[in-house]
Scaffold this motif. Structure first.
Motif: not given
Length: 806
Positions: A325, A349-350, A352-354, A356-357
């Protein structure tokens, strides 16, 4: 608009490439089919022409025979020798026959006299075989200036010609034969390039080779394939395989003799016939592939030039798919491609954040922030790879907290969650203080934790286990509450126990449950644990059907008054008569029935059978109190009192007919609910008994609050009390304790009269054991009661007591 035009152009190019490939492939298939058809037609034509050539060869041989026979038949000296019919002329006749036959390469030349019998022959054995067909040709030969036919002798075909000898009337016949054998087949091969096999077929339908241009096993293979075709071979061309080569063949019939037939098989190699065609076909395939390859290169090159920006975005999307990412996306263009690139960047970006969570939720426990089971398995497999490479040992320690369910039920789930967080903190602190940097701790789920201990030995693993158990035994302080909590801990090792992560984890879990059952700290895995579990599991799978199949049997053990020797009660016991395993002892299935919850079904079955027996005994004048064992799960069943009330009503029994026996451990698993159930049962009038007293861990302060009527001394204290003063003291103290609390005291395990008398002297009220009776089937209880007699000394003591009272 520019992007849409390029996208459309790309589709058109792709369409043309598909059309080119399709046209080339279809054309190649049509040409290939045409080649095969033309080759087949050419081979078929060759076989037809070959049949004509072979018939011409046969006809040529026949003419040679006819010509030779005619010359001999018209030889004046030969005719004169026959006419003289003198024995001295026989040598002249034989010489003439031999010489004439040699000139035309006949295999047989013979003279048949006017009496139609063979008078002279150059090959008597062959002449005997040909006699019948030769005689049948004489009339036709005389009428037509000679006759020709086909004869078969010893499965070999021959051309035969008969020629009359006239002077001027017929005074005999000359018969000559020519073999149809491999020599003729070779001649046919040289003339036509066809493989030729001369065959005969006997009256049973069996084919035999008389000569072939195929050599060795190939010749026999031809006969075998012809035999496999069955009764009637194909009339036209058919395929055969000889030594992996494919041939097209044609079968010609050339004659028949006494039910036997003579035939010739002509065969043409398909590979040889199509060799030129195949060469052309390979050229066509090469040209086709070359054209397709060149077209593909041109189209791919064009497509890349047209859609280069989209290709870059596709590459970026693949890197995103692979989890990268951090890739940069050029979104500086102002056209539609730039807009698409900007959307891609936002999506990156979206995602990558999701992710990770999601990864945190998938591999980490949100409550304790420790790795969960999935992450622990990954860490374990990685550690196993390192251990294999370094040839080191690795250990897995798995623990399960004791009484955590009780904490959850009593204090609530939020309290339980806080407890788990403190346990996790203690484990992390322990590893940090010991500077075990490579060790890993994880929460596997519920109240289960695991520790991965790489590059260690068994002593280090046991030391770590002891420190973990010690850390967990220290009371926890939560919300002004002190909580005592321990754990059962199992240990499994690589490579000693397993070499893969899941199996190692499973073995550690087996050892952990063994530790909880034994209640003795840490347990190292042993293969015997698994075998025992597998055996028990096999038995438990059949438990649910055992009651329906009536495999359970009710046994009882009498309870005797130790002072009077009278039978005052009986303990109900269950036995399992398995149709295949025979008698299955309670120790093998009762503990696991308790674990699975089947014990409730088993308890109901025992209650029903006990009530039936108790009612039957009462009707026959033997009112006895029956004792029934209750498990932990039975005590936690809030409907148990109602079930007993229904049972008593259906069988018309009083509550005093039953005594319910409960173990100390069953009470202590959930003291609050157990006490509630016991109080309701006691209020109904049922007697309650503490079974196996002295082997549990309950406190006397709690015990005095239980509404019990009876105390049973465990047999481990009774068996050897005659010889062990320590056991005697324990039994005496227990009897005094029971009586001081107003309880009836019962001793188990009485196996001698001396123990009986000793218990009676100590004031024990009742007893049971092998000295009085082993457990017996319930239907044998009445005959046993009728035969029972107390020991003489006890009976006399009882009688004396009665007399004194009077």
């Amino acid at each position: 608009m520019h992007l849409r035009f390029r996208s459309l152009e790309s589709r058109i190019v792709t369409l043309f490439l598909v059309l080119i490939v399709a046209v080339q492939v279809v054309g190649l298939l049509v040409i290939q089919r045409g080649i095969d058809n033309n080759a087949r037609l050419a081979i078929s034509s060759e076989l037809v022409n070959g049949a004509k050539v072979f018939h011409r060869l046969l006809e040529q041989n026949a003419q040679n025979l006819r010509f030779g026979a005619r010359l001999l038949a018209r030889d004046t000296a030969f005719v004169a020798a026959i006419g003289n019919n003198d024995e001295s002329d026989r040598a002249t006749i034989e010489s003439a026959l031999v010489n004439s036959g040699r000139r035309i390469k006949a295999s047989l030349t013979m003279l048949i006299g006017e009496d139609r019998k063979i008078s002279v022959s150059t090959n008597p054995p062959q002449a005997a075989g040909l006699q019948k067909i030769a005689l049948s040709m004489l009339d036709a030969a005389e009428a037509g200036d000679g006759a020709i036919g086909i004869a078969i002798v010893d499965h070999r075909p021959f051309q035969i010609v008969a020629m009359p000898v006239k002077a001027p009337i017929t005074i005999g016949w000359i018969v000559m034969t020519f073999p149809i054998d491999r020599q003729l087949a070779n001649d046919m091969r040289e003339v036509s390039s066809l493989h030729t096999t001369v065959l005969t077929r006997d009256t049973q339908g069996k084919w035999l080779s008389a000569g072939s241009t195929f050599v060795g096993p190939s010749a026999q293979e031809v006969v075998d394939q012809l035999q496999a075709l069955g009764g009637k071979p194909p009339a036209g061309p058919f395929d055969i395989t000889v030594e992996t080569s494919q041939y097209s063949a044609r079968l010609l019939s050339i004659g028949e003799d006494s039910g036997q037939t003579a035939s010739v098989l002509l065969a043409r190699s398909i590979d040889e016939a199509t060799a030129e065609y195949r060469r052309l076909e390979r050229w066509l395939i090469g040209l086709t592939l070359g054209g397709i390859f060149a077209s593909a290169l041109a189209i791919v090159f064009t497509a890349k030039r047209i859609a280069q920006p989209i290709s870059e975005l596709v590459t970026t999307a693949k890197r995103l798919e692979g989890g990268d990412y951090k890739v940069s996306i050029d979104s500086t263009r102002e056209d539609e491609i730039g807009q698409l690139a900007h959307a891609f960047d936002s999506m990156r970006e979206g995602i990558a954040k999701r992710e990770q969570e999601i990864r945190r939720l998938a591999y980490w426990d949100p409550l304790t922030n420790l790795p969960n089971r999935a992450q622990f398995v990954v860490q374990l497999n990685d550690a196993l790879q390192d251990a294999r490479r370094r040839e080191e040992a690795l250990f897995v320690l798995m623990m399960d907290l004791d009484r955590f369910k009780h904490v959850n039920d009593v204090m609530g789930h939020s309290f339980g969650d806080a407890l788990l967080q403190q346990v996790a903190g203690r484990l992390q602190l322990l590893l940090a203080n010991r500077r075990q940097l490579s060790a890993q701790v994880a929460r596997l789920g519920g109240d289960e934790f695991a520790v991965l201990l790489p590059a260690a030995n068994i002593d280090a693993a046991l030391l770590m286990a002891a420190e973990i158990l010690q850390a967990l035994e220290t009371p926890l302080s939560l919300e002004d509450q002190m909580v005592d909590i321990g754990a059962g801990l199992g240990i499994a090792a690589y490579p000693e126990h397993a070499d893969d992560g899941e199996t190692l984890l499973s073995m550690a879990e087996v050892a952990m449950y063994a530790a909880k059952q034994r209640n003795d700290g840490a347990v190292v895995y042993d293969a015997a644990m698994d075998k025992s579990s597998a055996k028990s599991l096999s038995l438990l799978t059949e438990l649910r059907n055992a009651a329906e199949r009536n495999e359970f049997r009710l046994h009882v053990q009498p309870k005797i008054s130790l002072q009077t020797g009278k039978v005052v009660g009986m303990e109900a016991l269950v036995r399992w008569v398995h149709p295949e395993r025979g008698n299955v002892f309670p120790d093998e299935f009762i503990p696991f029935a308790e674990q699975t919850g089947f014990i409730r079904v088993l308890t109901r079955w025992v209650m029903e059978r006990s009530a039936e027996l108790c009612r039957e005994l009462a009707l026959k004048g033997h009112p006895l109190k029956v004792s029934v064992n209750l498990s932990t799960r039975d005590l936690l069943d809030q409907d148990l009192p109602a079930k007993f009330a229904d049972l008593l009503a259906r069988h018309k029994l009083t509550p005093g007919s039953f005594c319910l026996e409960i173990t100390e451990s069953a009470i202590m698993d959930d003291p609050v609910r157990a006490q509630q159930t016991l109080e309701r049962l006691s209020a109904m009038g049922l007697d309650l008994s503490i079974d196996d007293f002295g082997t549990g861990y309950s406190s006397l302060a709690y015990l005095k609050r239980l509404p019990v009527n009876e105390l049973k001394i465990d047999k481990s204290f009774v068996l050897n009390m005659e010889n062990d003063e320590g056991d005697t003291k324990i039994v005496r103290s227990t009897i005094d304790l029971g009586h001081n609390m107003g309880l009836r005291v019962v001793a188990e395990g009485i196996e001698s009269e001396a123990v009986w008398r000793l218990l009676a002297e100590l004031g024990c009220d009742q007893g049971q054991g092998y000295f009085m009776s082993r457990p017996i089937p319930g239907d044998q209880m009445i005959p046993w009661l009728e035969k029972w007699q107390a020991p003489i000394a006890i009976a006399q003591t009882d009688d004396s007591a009665v007399a004194a009272d009077s």
